[in-house]
Design a protein around this motif. Structure first.
Motif, PDB file in Angstrom:
ATOM      1  N   VAL A   1       0.073   9.268   7.646  1.00  0.00           N
ATOM      2  CA  VAL A   1       1.305   8.936   6.929  1.00  0.00           C
ATOM      3  C   VAL A   1       2.019   7.807   7.654  1.00  0.00           C
ATOM      4  CG1 VAL A   1       3.511   9.845   6.110  1.00  0.00           C
ATOM      5  CG2 VAL A   1       1.506  11.348   6.229  1.00  0.00           C
TER       6      VAL A   1
ATOM      7  N   VAL B   1       5.028   5.449   9.115  1.00  0.00           N
ATOM      8  CA  VAL B   1       6.398   5.683   9.559  1.00  0.00           C
ATOM      9  C   VAL B   1       7.176   4.402   9.333  1.00  0.00           C
ATOM     10  CG1 VAL B   1       7.849   6.222  11.556  1.00  0.00           C
ATOM     11  CG2 VAL B   1       5.600   7.310  11.326  1.00  0.00           C
TER      12      VAL B   1
ATOM     13  N   ALA C   1      -0.768  14.150   9.695  1.00  0.00           N
ATOM     14  CA  ALA C   1      -0.080  15.320   9.159  1.00  0.00           C
ATOM     15  C   ALA C   1      -0.528  16.574   9.886  1.00  0.00           C
ATOM     16  CB  ALA C   1      -0.363  15.437   7.667  1.00  0.00           C
TER      17      ALA C   1
ATOM     18  N   LYS D   1      13.080  11.644   8.124  1.00  0.00           N
ATOM     19  CA  LYS D   1      13.058  12.271   6.802  1.00  0.00           C
ATOM     20  C   LYS D   1      11.749  11.968   6.089  1.00  0.00           C
ATOM     21  CE  LYS D   1      17.928  11.115   6.369  1.00  0.00           C
ATOM     22  NZ  LYS D   1      18.771  10.070   5.868  1.00  0.00           N
ATOM     23  N   ARG D   2      11.393  12.862   5.146  1.00  0.00           N
ATOM     24  CA  ARG D   2      10.249  12.604   4.287  1.00  0.00           C
ATOM     25  C   ARG D   2      10.546  13.199   2.928  1.00  0.00           C
ATOM     26  NH1 ARG D   2       4.059  14.763   4.327  1.00  0.00           N
ATOM     27  NH2 ARG D   2       3.121  12.884   3.461  1.00  0.00           N
ATOM     28  N   ASP D   3      10.503  12.369   1.890  1.00  0.00           N
ATOM     29  CA  ASP D   3      10.791  12.821   0.523  1.00  0.00           C
ATOM     30  C   ASP D   3      12.116  13.568   0.462  1.00  0.00           C
ATOM     31  OD1 ASP D   3       7.294  13.657   0.253  1.00  0.00           O
ATOM     32  OD2 ASP D   3       8.324  11.808  -0.299  1.00  0.00           O
TER      33      ASP D   3
ATOM     34  N   LEU E   1      13.075  16.212   8.698  1.00  0.00           N
ATOM     35  CA  LEU E   1      12.077  16.831   9.567  1.00  0.00           C
ATOM     36  C   LEU E   1      12.635  17.057  10.971  1.00  0.00           C
ATOM     37  CD1 LEU E   1       8.976  14.644   8.608  1.00  0.00           C
ATOM     38  CD2 LEU E   1       9.551  16.913   7.740  1.00  0.00           C
TER      39      LEU E   1
ATOM     40  N   GLY F   1       2.748  13.655   0.371  1.00  0.00           N
ATOM     41  CA  GLY F   1       4.124  13.185   0.255  1.00  0.00           C
ATOM     42  C   GLY F   1       4.190  11.715   0.585  1.00  0.00           C
TER      43      GLY F   1
ATOM     44  N   PRO G   1       6.050   8.259   2.684  1.00  0.00           N
ATOM     45  CA  PRO G   1       6.117   7.876   4.088  1.00  0.00           C
ATOM     46  C   PRO G   1       7.253   8.594   4.814  1.00  0.00           C
ATOM     47  CG  PRO G   1       7.011   6.128   2.718  1.00  0.00           C
ATOM     48  CD  PRO G   1       6.429   7.143   1.777  1.00  0.00           C
ATOM     49  N   VAL G   2       7.155   8.618   6.125  1.00  0.00           N
ATOM     50  CA  VAL G   2       8.224   9.182   6.958  1.00  0.00           C
ATOM     51  C   VAL G   2       9.211   8.062   7.250  1.00  0.00           C
ATOM     52  CG1 VAL G   2       8.723  10.072   9.265  1.00  0.00           C
ATOM     53  CG2 VAL G   2       6.772  10.962   7.986  1.00  0.00           C
ATOM     54  N   GLU G   3      10.493   8.344   7.074  1.00  0.00           N
ATOM     55  CA  GLU G   3      11.527   7.344   7.363  1.00  0.00           C
ATOM     56  C   GLU G   3      12.335   7.770   8.574  1.00  0.00           C
ATOM     57  OE1 GLU G   3      12.489   5.684   2.893  1.00  0.00           O
ATOM     58  OE2 GLU G   3      13.798   7.212   3.771  1.00  0.00           O
TER      59      GLU G   3
END
Lengths: 412, 120
Positions: A329, A331, A347, A369-371, A375, A400, A402-404
């Motif tokens: 995923v 970032v 993941a 955050k993700r979606d 997190l 899901g 990307p991770v932000e």
């Protein structure tokens, strides 16, 4: 499963830690170091402050190296000093040359721990001739602390990063006069305790929002022209003044050394200047890992060492054949963050995210955050670009976006 | 009560901003993140101390200088004096780590080698 082979490139704090950890995990380790001694940059760092996190003591650079070597005692690590890695390729494959001749190595994993280089004076486009007496701070440190030479009698320091601050004190203790430290930002680039014990203790002025616009002298430096800078970083006309000096130390930034990755399919992140990695510190070239200052510039040798340990464990697992097929995923670093590493997350596995902000923040909240789901989240007392910060993220489920990673101030 | 003095703790990279107030013979410390910082504050207000590190010359060795430290804390005001005395020291190789190279650079404080230098 048979133990695999791991090649570590670089014998500084990150490489030594990586080699020790990989060996403890059962790998057969070879460490290649281009210098004739192990220790990397720490050999020239005669000041103390190393090892507080790793060993609970404030050690000098050479003493820290000694501890790392004690740690390696009895472990299956083959050291090859005075040996250069000529290039790396996917596989991985490494071509090396040293006193034992030329060799092609095909380890199961390679850990690149090649440290960083200093940004040069030439890249600053400061006008004037190119007289003798201008050194990067690290070069001056090597000349004074290892070669036993004097670099000059009267110095100006350009840039307030830690190397410059440490050398300001060193020059004073070696009998030189340090006129001032010049810093173009409105805040110092190094640790507050270095501003305190290197500048304040010796009443060396720190000129914030100033820069050097010109050097004077032909054969030898005779002085520098200093000017104020405005909020755009441009010199303010009419604010120039001359400071007489015979030495200029330049401490304006460190650049991760990743020439060797050019021959592999590893991709560099332009913001961190190190390779794109996952939380196991593996680059996009399978089996090629990265740690320490060549992955991202660290403020402390201890943290470079911790990162080396992570890479060592991961490389040993990879070499054993434990190669995860996880969802990967991306970032994304949001506004306010210069970069986040790792830039890819596998993941299901936890991760330590490290990052730098683009400007100082008071009481910022950093969230992952993700979606739309948070997190991980952490409030910091303060963050500055000169401080590498970190945040732990637990493993998350697959499927899901990307991770932000975002930074918000005031508090979340 | 005197107004608080400010100091920056140098014990670890965090650099807590300390506020110190002398009250009836003791020092009240605010802002310290740990015990080491509180202890540091007590000493800093009265007799600031530092760790001295540097190099001294070597004769007959593979390297020209050996890195050194003092084996005890040095008063801040005495750092330059210790540095001047270190400048006058020249030690023959071989040198081992921890070797005492010069006694009493300040009363009771010695210069100690922090690295090894082999003889040529």
């Amino acid at each position: 499963m048979s133990a695999g082979t791991v090649l570590v490139v670089g014998g500084g704090p990150a490489g030594l830690a990586a080699a020790a950890e990989a060996a403890r995990e059962g790998a057969r380790v070879t460490l290649v170091e281009r210098d004739t001694v192990l220790g990397g940059i720490l050999g020239q760092c005669v000041h103390d402050g190393f090892g507080i996190e790793m060993f609970g003591e404030a050690l000098t650079g050479p003493e820290y190296v000694d501890r790392m070597l004690d740690d390696l005692e009895g472990l299956d690590v083959r050291f090859m000093v005075d040996t250069m890695v000529l290039d790396l390729g996917d596989g991985p494959v490494a071509r090396i040359v040293g006193p034992e001749g030329y060799e092609v190595l095909r380890p199961e994993a390679v850990i690149v721990a090649t440290g960083c280089r200093e940004k040069s004076f030439g890249s600053l486009a400061v006008s004037g001739s190119r007289p003798a007496g201008i050194f990067t701070a690290g070069t001056a440190q090597r000349l004074v602390n290892v070669e036993g030479l004097t670099v000059g009698q009267r110095a100006v320091i350009l840039g307030s990063g830690d190397v410059g601050l440490i050398m300001a004190r060193r020059l004073v203790l070696e009998g030189a006069q340090v006129e001032c430290v010049v810093e173009r930002m409105p805040y110092p680039g190094g640790l507050p305790r270095n501003v305190s014990q290197c500048l304040n203790d010796f009443q060396i002025p720190l000129l914030l929002e100033h820069t050097v616009t010109q050097v004077l002298g032909r054969a030898r430096l005779e002085g520098v022209v200093i000017a104020e800078v405005d909020s755009r970083g441009e010199a303010v006309a009419g604010s120039e003044r001359v400071v007489a000096c015979d030495t200029l130390l330049v401490s304006v930034g460190l650049i991760p050394e990743n020439e060797l990755l050019g021959g592999t399919s590893a991709v560099l992140d332009r913001a961190s200047r190190g390779p794109v990695v996952d939380q196991m510190l593996m680059t996009l070239s399978p089996g090629v890992f990265s740690c320490g200052n060549s992955l991202q510039v660290h403020d402390l040798a201890d943290w470079a060492g911790r990162e080396g340990q992570t890479a060592g464990r991961a490389a040993a697992a990879w070499a054993r054949g434990e190669q995860e097929g996880c969802e990967r995923v991306p970032v994304m670093a949001c506004a306010g963050l210069r970069y986040v590493a790792p830039q890819v997350l596998l993941a299901g596995l936890p991760a330590t995210l490290r990052f730098r902000v683009t400007e100082p923040f008071r009481r910022p909240c950093v969230s992952v955050k993700r979606d739309g789901m948070v997190l991980a989240e952490l409030r910091f007392d303060h963050l500055a670009p000169s401080e590498l910060a970190s945040l732990e993220v637990p493993g998350f489920e697959v499927s899901g976006g990307p991770v932000e990673v975002c930074v918000d101030a005031p508090a979340c | 009560m005197r107004p608080p003095a400010e100091a920056l703790c140098i014990c670890c990279p965090t650099g807590c901003r300390l506020r110190l107030r002398r009250e009836e013979g003791s020092v009240a410390v605010e802002g310290a993140g740990c015990e080491r910082g509180r202890e540091y504050a007590q000493v800093e207000l009265v007799t600031p101390q530092r760790t001295f590190t540097g190099t001294v010359r070597v004769s007959g060795g593979r390297k020209r200088v050996v890195p050194v430290r003092c084996d005890g804390p040095v008063p801040k005001q005495a750092l330059l004096e210790v540095a001047r005395r270190a400048a006058g020291v020249c030690i023959p190789a071989p040198i081992v780590r921890g070797q005492r190279l010069a006694e009493d650079v300040l009363p009771g404080i010695a210069l100690v080698a922090t690295a090894v230098v082999d003889a040529v």
